[in-house]
Every structure is written in structure tokens, then in C-alpha cells.
Motif scaffolding. Structure first.
Motif, PDB file in Angstrom:
ATOM      1  N   TRP A 301       0.849  -1.185   0.000  1.00  0.00           N
ATOM      2  CA  TRP A 301       0.000   0.000   0.000  1.00  0.00           C
ATOM      3  C   TRP A 301       0.888   1.240   0.000  1.00  0.00           C
ATOM      4  O   TRP A 301       1.590   1.504   0.974  1.00  0.00           O
ATOM      5  CB  TRP A 301      -0.914  -0.008   1.234  1.00  0.00           C
ATOM      6  N   PHE A 302       0.872   1.974  -1.109  1.00  0.00           N
ATOM      7  CA  PHE A 302       1.611   3.236  -1.205  1.00  0.00           C
ATOM      8  C   PHE A 302       0.630   4.376  -0.903  1.00  0.00           C
ATOM      9  O   PHE A 302      -0.226   4.708  -1.728  1.00  0.00           O
ATOM     10  CB  PHE A 302       2.238   3.400  -2.594  1.00  0.00           C
ATOM     11  N   LYS A 303       0.757   4.931   0.272  1.00  0.00           N
ATOM     12  CA  LYS A 303      -0.229   5.882   0.774  1.00  0.00           C
ATOM     13  C   LYS A 303      -0.287   7.144  -0.085  1.00  0.00           C
ATOM     14  O   LYS A 303       0.723   7.805  -0.330  1.00  0.00           O
ATOM     15  CB  LYS A 303       0.100   6.240   2.225  1.00  0.00           C
ATOM     16  N   PRO A 334     -13.383  -2.750  -7.194  1.00  0.00           N
ATOM     17  CA  PRO A 334     -12.273  -2.871  -6.238  1.00  0.00           C
ATOM     18  C   PRO A 334     -12.013  -4.321  -5.872  1.00  0.00           C
ATOM     19  O   PRO A 334     -12.881  -5.183  -6.038  1.00  0.00           O
ATOM     20  CB  PRO A 334     -12.771  -2.071  -5.025  1.00  0.00           C
ATOM     21  N   SER A 335     -10.825  -4.592  -5.368  1.00  0.00           N
ATOM     22  CA  SER A 335     -10.450  -5.939  -4.961  1.00  0.00           C
ATOM     23  C   SER A 335     -11.346  -6.432  -3.826  1.00  0.00           C
ATOM     24  O   SER A 335     -11.437  -5.794  -2.777  1.00  0.00           O
ATOM     25  CB  SER A 335      -8.990  -5.955  -4.500  1.00  0.00           C
ATOM     26  N   HIS A 336     -12.002  -7.569  -4.036  1.00  0.00           N
ATOM     27  CA  HIS A 336     -12.866  -8.114  -2.974  1.00  0.00           C
ATOM     28  C   HIS A 336     -12.036  -8.585  -1.784  1.00  0.00           C
ATOM     29  O   HIS A 336     -12.528  -8.621  -0.656  1.00  0.00           O
ATOM     30  CB  HIS A 336     -13.722  -9.260  -3.518  1.00  0.00           C
ATOM     31  N   SER A 346     -11.703   2.209   3.206  1.00  0.00           N
ATOM     32  CA  SER A 346     -10.258   2.305   3.378  1.00  0.00           C
ATOM     33  C   SER A 346      -9.565   2.780   2.103  1.00  0.00           C
ATOM     34  O   SER A 346      -9.857   2.279   1.003  1.00  0.00           O
ATOM     35  CB  SER A 346      -9.674   0.957   3.786  1.00  0.00           C
ATOM     36  N   PRO A 347      -8.620   3.726   2.212  1.00  0.00           N
ATOM     37  CA  PRO A 347      -7.857   4.167   1.035  1.00  0.00           C
ATOM     38  C   PRO A 347      -6.945   3.079   0.481  1.00  0.00           C
ATOM     39  O   PRO A 347      -6.462   3.174  -0.656  1.00  0.00           O
ATOM     40  CB  PRO A 347      -7.051   5.356   1.566  1.00  0.00           C
ATOM     41  N   ILE A 348      -6.704   2.054   1.288  1.00  0.00           N
ATOM     42  CA  ILE A 348      -5.824   0.958   0.870  1.00  0.00           C
ATOM     43  C   ILE A 348      -6.344   0.305  -0.413  1.00  0.00           C
ATOM     44  O   ILE A 348      -5.560  -0.134  -1.267  1.00  0.00           O
ATOM     45  CB  ILE A 348      -5.695  -0.098   1.990  1.00  0.00           C
TER      46      ILE A 348
END
Length: 382
Positions: A301-303, A334-336, A346-348
Motif C-alpha cells: 500500500w503506497f499511501k 475494487p479488490s474483494h 479504506s484508502p488501501i
């Protein structure tokens, strides 16, 4: 510009020795393995030898191996055929929220047929709590399907404990695991872990696409998912693909003795990548479970950095990574897996990329990858 491939979790390049075996089989072993003449018997020997190699690699018996077209067919067969056969015993199935779509889609299909599916949540490391499996088991539970290791974040599930819980319970549920992502790096033993059904795919271990196998415990008989001939002892209709089977056998033979060596190499590459990113002015976190993790899969995760833009910028520079699993690449959904781990707010979810190593990955490539990620992520964040 040298192109660099860091998406081995999606699919892997075929090993040169495997290519040679496939070519030789295509050229010289073209008989139908169901034929009784010499050409057919020659092909049958290839199939039988391969079955023994596949079985030995997971601690099974040759008669417990059904050769399939890959992980999706294996998952579909294990789940749908078990459900249809066992519905007089019950219509309850347990799985997890982070399974591959080859498991989740059959579950959705069965729900439309009146089956009840319990989707177990995971913690923020992507882990299924075995105790939740125990709590979810019911007298009418006919199947539990929990993946061996997650394809997006690399978390390895506690399959041995889950298998023991099911075995020791009063439930008659079969235990299936999708081991497609784990097979190349994890030492799998179906008897030790009380696994009844297990899915494998060839293209994840430097073998050909369109080939895999399904382990089915000898006490279980599943009807053929493919209708037609009586190949695979009536478990899977269709003329056997001799070149692909021979190629997968070679890939397994190469993989088995090198597993520990590759594991050490992947750990070193992983540590190198994380250390280089840590030393730079980049704000990031590693997703998954550092204690039980596939060494060759790194979810980062690149914030503040949009994953899609980072991925495209790297691709323009000849570097291939993933923003999730390959089966959802290009989708705006988005990724499940990340949704299940962190929640939809979540921003992740939108700021994570997956980097995966394999055949041909070098330390020099990791250094260049880190350099480019640092440069691009800094620019995108600004």
C-alpha cells in the motif's frame, strides 16, 4: 529497454525444459490414450507416469488424481459436483470472503439453486480464524472450501488446523482447498492436513496453461463435471492432452527438489525490496500476514498514490506488476480481498499494488523496480 516481469502470481513463464518436453510430446506422442493400439498405449504410459508424479507431490495416491484443464475446472468440479451429489445430506456450505472467483462464482451459482453459503470474514492480515470454521459447522454442512494461500496478498491459511477441526467434529463435510497459488512454494500433504479435495493449476509453476489436476480422496466419488467419454475413470470426460500433461509433469519434477532453494531466494528478494523502499522517502505498508506469507507475493500500500496510475506508469517503463488479481485486472471493481480485509472506506483499496517473483527474477531487477517505484510514486503523490 529491458522488460521486467513481476506478475508471476497471475501466470508464470514456461520453463525452457518444459517447452522441450511439450514439443517432443507433440511431435512423437500423438496417440489417443484411450486407444488400445501401440500409439494409444504409448500415450497412456505418459498419463499414468504423470499421475504418479502429481500424486507424490501432495502425499496422495495416483488413483486419487483427476487430470483437469486447470484450477477453475478443478474448483468448479470439487464444489458443484460435491453439492449436487450431497444435497440429500444437507445444503449448507462454508467458504471465505477472500476466495478466488473460481470458488466464489460456483458458490453464487449454488445459492441460486437453493444452497446456503456461509462466507467467513478475515482479519486485517487476510486470515481466516479456524475457530470461526468450527462455529459455522452444522449437521447439514456438506462442504468447507478455504483456499491454501491468497493470490492477492499472499496470506497462507492455517489449513492443517482447519482440516483437523473438520475431521474431529461431528460434521460429515468434505474439506476442499484451492491450492493453486500455494503449490509452487508450500509443502502440501493432503493426508497430514485432512484435505478431501484439492485444486492445482500448471501455469502457476512454470508449466503450460490449460492443464491442472484435482485431488479427490479415495473414499469420495464425484460424477464427471464434463459429460462425454469415460476418461479419468469416469471422473472427467475428454481426450487427454498428452503434451500438456507431459509438460506439467516436467514442471512438477523441476519444482519439487528446488522448493526450499526458491523459498530462500524469494525471501531475500522480498527483504531487499522492502528495505530499499524503507530507506527512501516513500510512505508504504505491507498488506497480509508477515508470519504466514507466500515469500514470492508482496502486496504494498503506497499511501496517497493511485494504484492504477502507478501500475500504468511502471508498464510504460517496461515493468509489469498488478493492481490486484489477474482475473480482475482492467475492471473498475475494487479488490474483494482488500475490501474484506479493510472495509470499503479504506484508502488501501485504491492504493495497493501486487508484486510477485518467479523464474528469472534477479536482485538487479528488484533494485531497478524499487528505484522506479520510488521515483514514480513520489511524482504521483505530489
Amino acid at each position: 529497454m529491458e522488460k521486467m516481469y513481476f506478475d508471476h502470481a497471475a501466470t508464470s513463464p514456461i520453463h525452457p525444459e518444459v517447452i522441450e518436453v511439450i514439443y517432443e510430446a507433440m511431435k512423437n506422442h500423438y496417440g489417443n490414450a484411450s486407444s488400445i493400439h501401440n500409439f494409444g498405449r504409448d500415450s497412456r504410459r505418459i498419463v499414468d507416469n504423470a499421475r504418479m508424479v502429481f500424486a507424490k507431490s501432495i502425499g496422495a495416491k495416483p488413483g486419487e488424481i483427476i487430470i483437469t484443464s486447470g484450477g477453475t475446472e478443478s474448483d468448479n468440479t470439487a464444489i458443484i459436483e460435491t453439492a449436487l451429489k450431497r444435497q440429500p445430506d444437507g445444503k449448507h456450505i462454508i467458504t471465505s470472503a477472500v476466495e478466488h472467483h473460481a470458488v466464489l462464482k460456483p458458490m453464487e451459482y449454488l445459492e441460486k439453486l437453493g444452497f446456503e453459503v456461509t462466507y467467513l470474514p478475515v482479519n486485517k492480515r487476510g486470515q481466516v480464524d479456524p475457530m470461526m470454521v468450527e462455529e459455522a459447522l452444522r449437521p447439514d454442512t456438506i462442504l468447507v472450501s478455504i483456499m491454501y494461500a491468497n493470490n492477492e496478498v499472499g496470506t497462507v491459511m492455517d489449513i492443517a488446523k482447519i482440516g483437523a477441526i473438520i475431521e474431529e467434529s461431528e460434521s460429515t463435510a468434505y474439506f476442499h482447498t484451492d491450492a493453486v497459488q500455494a503449490y509452487g512454494t508450500q509443502k502440501i500433504d493432503v493426508k497430514r492436513d485432512h484435505i478431501d479435495l484439492l485444486s492445482i493449476s500448471g501455469h502457476k509453476i512454470n508449466g503450460p496453461k490449460g492443464i491442472g489436476f484435482l485431488y479427490v480422496h479415495e473414499d469420495i466419488f464425484l460424477p464427471s463435471f464434463m459429460l462425454g467419454g469415460e476418461q479419468e475413470k469416469k471422473h472427467r470426460a475428454g481426450t487427454e492432452d498428452i503434451p500438456a500433461i507431459a509438460g506439467l509433469q516436467k514442471a512438477v519434477e523441476i519444482m519439487q527438489p528446488q522448493r526450499e532453494e526458491r523459498q530462500v531466494k524469494y525471501v531475500e528478494l522480498r527483504m531487499q525490496l522492502i528495505e530499499l523502499l524503507t530507506q527512501a522517502d516513500v510512505t508504504f505498508e505491507v498488506n497480509g500476514n508477515s508470519d504466514k506469507q507466500l515469500a514470492n507475493v508482496v502486496s504494498l500500500w503506497f499511501k496517497g498514490v493511485p494504484a492504477e496510475q502507478l501500475l500504468m506508469s511502471l508498464d510504460l517503463g517496461g515493468i509489469a506488476v498488478s493492481a490486484g488479481s489477474a482475473c480482475t485486472a482492467g475492471s473498475i471493481e475494487p479488490s474483494h480481498v482488500l475490501l474484506a480485509m479493510y472495509g470499503e472506506k479504506s484508502p488501501i483499496i485504491a492504493e495497493t499494488i501486487r508484486i510477485s517473483f518467479g523464474l528469472g527474477t534477479t536482485s538487479e531487477q528488484i533494485s531497478y523496480l524499487a528505484e522506479q517505484v520510488i521515483k514514480i510514486s513520489s511524482r504521483l503523490k505530489r
